[in-house]
Design an enzyme around this catalytic site. Structure first.
Site, mmCIF file in Angstrom:
data_model
loop_
_atom_site.group_PDB
_atom_site.id
_atom_site.type_symbol
_atom_site.label_atom_id
_atom_site.label_comp_id
_atom_site.label_asym_id
_atom_site.label_seq_id
_atom_site.Cartn_x
_atom_site.Cartn_y
_atom_site.Cartn_z
ATOM 1 N N CYS A 1 -13.596 37.965 28.062
ATOM 2 C CA CYS A 1 -12.271 37.500 28.510
ATOM 3 C C CYS A 1 -11.523 38.505 29.367
ATOM 4 O O CYS A 1 -10.625 38.143 30.119
ATOM 5 C CB CYS A 1 -11.369 37.205 27.321
ATOM 6 S SG CYS A 1 -12.165 36.437 25.941
ATOM 7 N N HIS B 1 -13.178 28.864 22.731
ATOM 8 C CA HIS B 1 -13.900 28.562 23.970
ATOM 9 C C HIS B 1 -15.401 28.562 23.686
ATOM 10 O O HIS B 1 -15.845 29.141 22.693
ATOM 11 C CB HIS B 1 -13.637 29.646 25.021
ATOM 12 C CG HIS B 1 -12.254 29.646 25.587
ATOM 13 N ND1 HIS B 1 -11.431 30.748 25.533
ATOM 14 C CD2 HIS B 1 -11.565 28.697 26.256
ATOM 15 C CE1 HIS B 1 -10.288 30.478 26.133
ATOM 16 N NE2 HIS B 1 -10.334 29.232 26.582
HETATM 17 C C1 CIR Z 1 -5.547 32.209 24.146
HETATM 18 O O1 CIR Z 1 -5.420 31.609 23.079
HETATM 19 O O2 CIR Z 1 -5.541 31.617 25.225
HETATM 20 C C2 CIR Z 1 -5.695 33.705 24.139
HETATM 21 N N1 CIR Z 1 -4.942 34.247 23.060
HETATM 22 C C3 CIR Z 1 -7.146 34.110 24.014
HETATM 23 C C4 CIR Z 1 -7.947 33.780 25.228
HETATM 24 C C5 CIR Z 1 -9.326 34.276 25.108
HETATM 25 N N2 CIR Z 1 -10.066 34.040 26.300
HETATM 26 C C6 CIR Z 1 -11.352 33.773 26.329
HETATM 27 O O3 CIR Z 1 -11.972 33.570 25.289
HETATM 28 N N3 CIR Z 1 -11.913 33.627 27.512
#
Ligand code: CIR
Length: 255
Positions: free
Chosen positions: A250, A163
């Site tokens: 997150c 992201h």
């Molecule tokens: C994913 O791949 O969607 C999750 N394992 C990690 C999400 C991390 N979220 C973020 O950076 N806002």
């Protein structure tokens, strides 16, 4: 000024979370829970009220940031790209109903995809990452909503990280911390920059909450630079969330 932090919890199956390098298999779920509670304690110590969303057994559910964008006037439910994450918005929505927030509700609709990790607010500016998880259609839907609230919105292409906020966050209103990928981006020309060494890139994901700055533990070069600009730094061990490609921003939604 933020007053509330919305968090979820760490499910038993967290070691099945999505991760690019397959590292989530190595997650110690008990240790992740401990780190999650230390994160919550840090937010409480800053003075935030913690609101826990109803149980959500999805593998990536601790990463609540991706499910919504909250502004002073609006509540935007996102549209997550990965099939295993789509239904995470249900627990988020239930919690918003319980909180009874006085906000205009919006929803990012197909063919638009958007995840909160791609949305960086710095004062009245908003940068939206165009990434594997957020497409132009989703970004345009959000842009339209935010411009009505007088935010100025710019898109930034994200190629080398999950992201936008995996590689770029703000540590104050005029200083950003970022990986090499973003160092010459014209959208960021007005900001001072801390540019991270390759082996400290994870430290790009810091969380500024009111006067405090949460930073991931274990990145001494980044910490030294950050301390030149910030004197209220809280270091947190994020090792287990890193294995699932997630970071400090997150794990909460701040209101
Ligand atoms: C994913 O791949 O969607 C999750 N394992 C990690 C999400 C991390 N979220 C973020 O950076 N806002």
């Amino acid at each position: 000024m933020k007053n509330i932090a919305i968090v979820k919890s760490v499910p038993d199956i967290f070691n099945n979370a999505i991760s690019d390098a397959g590292t989530s298999k190595l997650i110690d779920v008990d240790k992740a829970r401990l780190q999650h509670s230390q994160y919550i304690d840090a937010l409480s110590s800053i003075g935030l009220r913690i609101v826990k969303a109803p149980p959500d057994a999805h593998v990536d559910s601790p990463f609540v940031e991706d499910t919504a964008i909250i502004t002073d006037k609006g509540l935007i439910i996102t549209n997550l790209r990965e099939a295993s994450r789509k239904d995470e918005i249900q627990a988020t929505q239930e919690m918003f109903n319980l909180l009874n927030l006085n906000r205009v509700k919006h929803q990012i609709e197909h063919p638009g995809y958007l995840e909160g990790g791609d949305v960086l607010f710095i004062q009245n500016k908003v940068f939206i990452g165009i990434s594997r998880r957020t497409n132009i259609e989703g970004a345009n839907q959000l842009k339209k909503i935010l411009e009505k609230e007088n935010f100025s919105v710019e898109f930034i292409e994200v190629k080398n990280c999950l992201h936008l906020k995996s590689g770029l966050t703000a540590i104050s209103d005029d200083v950003v911390i970022c990986t090499e990928e973003f160092k010459d981006n014209p959208a960021l020309s007005g900001f001072k920059k801390i540019i991270l060494d390759k082996d400290e890139e994870y430290a790009a994901n810091c969380l500024k909450v009111n006067d405090a700055l949460l930073v991931p533990m274990g990145y001494p070069g980044a910490l030294e630079e950050i301390r030149k600009y910030h004197n209220n730094v809280i270091e947190l061990d994020m090792s287990e969330f890193k294995k699932a490609d997630g970071g400090l921003t997150c794990l909460s939604l701040l209101i």
